[in-house]
Design an enzyme around this catalytic site. Sequence first.
Site, PDB file in Angstrom:
ATOM      1  N   ASP A   1       0.823  -1.200   0.000  1.00 24.43           N
ATOM      2  CA  ASP A   1       0.000   0.000   0.000  1.00 24.43           C
ATOM      3  C   ASP A   1       0.865   1.261   0.000  1.00 24.43           C
ATOM      4  O   ASP A   1       1.930   1.305   0.606  1.00 24.43           O
ATOM      5  CB  ASP A   1      -0.890  -0.012   1.257  1.00 24.43           C
TER       6      ASP A   1
ATOM      7  N   GLU B   1       1.164  -0.524  -5.162  1.00 23.63           N
ATOM      8  CA  GLU B   1       0.154   0.499  -5.417  1.00 23.63           C
ATOM      9  C   GLU B   1       0.912   1.830  -5.488  1.00 23.63           C
ATOM     10  O   GLU B   1       1.132   2.491  -4.488  1.00 23.63           O
ATOM     11  CB  GLU B   1      -0.894   0.530  -4.300  1.00 23.63           C
TER      12      GLU B   1
END
Length: 724
Positions: free
Chosen positions: A406, A459
């Site tokens: 993330d 990401e």
Amino acid sequence: MIDISTIEKDIQQLQAGTHHDPFQILGCHKEGKGWVLRAWLPTAESANVEGKIPLGRIEGTDLFVASISSQKKKTLPQHFSVHWTEADGSEHQAVTPYTFLPGLGELDLHLFVEGRHWKVYEHLGAHYKEIDGVTGVQFAVWAPAASRVSVVGDFNGWHGLRHPMRTIGNGVWELFIPGLHPGDIYKYEIRNSNTGHCLIKTDPYAQAMELRPKTGSLVFNSAHEWQDTDWMQSRETFDWQKSPINIYEVHLGSWQLDDEGGFLNYREIAHRLVSYVKWMGFTHIELLPITEHPFDPSWGYQTTGYFAPTSRFGTPDDFRYFVDYCHQNGIGVYLDWVPAHFPKDEFALARFDGSALYEHEDPRQGEHQDWGTYIFNFGRNEVRNFLVANALYWLKHFHIDGLRVDAVASMLYLDYSREHGQWIPNKHGGRENLEAIEFMQVLNEEVHAQCPGTVVMAEESTSWPMVSRPTWMGGLGYSMKWNMGWMNDTLNYFEYDPVYRPYHHNQLTFSQIYAYSENFILPLSHDEVVHMKHSLVNKMPGDLWQRMANLRILLAYQQLHPGKKLLFMGSEFAQFGEWADARSLDWYLCERPENKGVQLLSRDLNHLYKNHSALHQRDFESAGFEWIDCHDYEQSILSFLRVSDTEKFVCLFNFTPVPRQLYRIGLPEAGTYQEILNTDSEVYGGSNMGNGGYIEAEHQPWMNRPYSAELTLPPLSVLVLKKI
């Protein structure tokens, strides 16, 4: 009379809770021609050893002492029991912890300080084991700024002076406590050496934690027997670049709930979810973070227990069962993993030993202003070791098949979401976070080396180059990168009324300019259906029929475009409402014909992608894609080929509600083409316009192709043709 003159300072430090090594005084020690036994019992009234040697209290202290002869010492076991009586008359017995050797060796400490002890979680944390025939729990924790660390829990009344640990070097404290068992609750009481302030902290390496709002760490010892040998063996040679990867992104707390509206257990979810995912044709499940976290609406992105699966859905072995069951049914499992930041909760990593241990001291380096969280100090070896070992822990001990990392962009840039003067340049004066880059490169090198066949997905929302290229080429080393540009351009295009789409045609074609610069995943994730962004179907213009038709095109466009796939739960059946983490998906919608149609299309697309190499074998190669025509912006029509070693698919898109009759399309070969997919089929809720299932190519050059055919393009639809 016992002489305490030589240990007065030790007694004072024990009494004050500042002793760094209680083993120097407690336990059994040679003294003159005999031995002395010492036990530290802050709550005891009286005590003895092995029920036969009385211990006397040193007046004004909590230290109990007895002198014995060498002959008497020979009758004692190596690790002896202390019996004591409390003021209320209750009696207790336990083997003293202060006769056991350290549980970590010099090599362990050296590797940890070097930042390369990839199995450090086997040494730090709490581990149930047997030492010299005595069962108990070995505790170890890193707290270099502490003057004293104690283990506290129900077993000692949460008394911070009952079980002080010893420091064994490099800031590591350890203690083996006999008699403890899996399931015991514990924390660490840490006294800061500078302020003298005491903190109560959960274990950073705890492998299980209490259900929120409780925050205790739990001793855990896995008893799960894995049944996924075939999967794990095949994973080692899994060629993910040329294989179908179609991910169903799931938030376990809201996919489905039980009849009372509560959470399902990992084992219950496994059976329901796997059955659905297999039917739908997805190849992998990706879970929003399931590392322990205190706040449900954080969705797991505010992690407080990096080694502990959240207890909301059961035990760590319940989660092992979940992964095991997925593998036995041919479904891979990915985890959303959050190394970019951690929350400021006082019981967890924040200012762990009273200092900025895991984070930076300077808020210009150490705090995320957007999220109100701390940033890991990636330049500190022990912190980097903590994170890399954590990633390997999930892949090895839970058989996870990959990690989605993330907020990679927030780690790459020192000035991420900061104004001038709010950040500190690197040593070269630049904005790149050199320590974070090194951390990610080490992470990816170790994962790919130690866990072949697993993947690490970034990401990453900027144009940082070579994210998914090997580190030896200068890349970050990720397996794949989320294609945020494709996602933003595509959704932006679909939000336009079709009358305006001719003016934005380039938003569909631009992705081919960079499509093979990285190994891309095409994400339609949870982030796109929350915070007033609307669900996918409600992003679409027009009436209900047109919105559903537009969603059908979007789902088909994702599956037919080069790149691996990710779709968030609920989007596959056109959930109308935005995703809400506190309630279940609206499964009743699947009984409505229009929603059921979208679900059936999503299912057929998934199986088409999975079963046909043309749609996945060359996802990362330009040779797997050829434009037929990308210039018909006036009619908002696109056409291209998807190609593998053995197949070619013709893909045609009509992005307007206007049917196109007698539309001539260039074709690569002569012969008959079967219409293997038509998103306008009445089965999917469409108008059922089409071409009767088959199209005959004519020997008429068109669109730089030797053959062509006239066909009907239904409104707001996608056709897929295959030569038979």
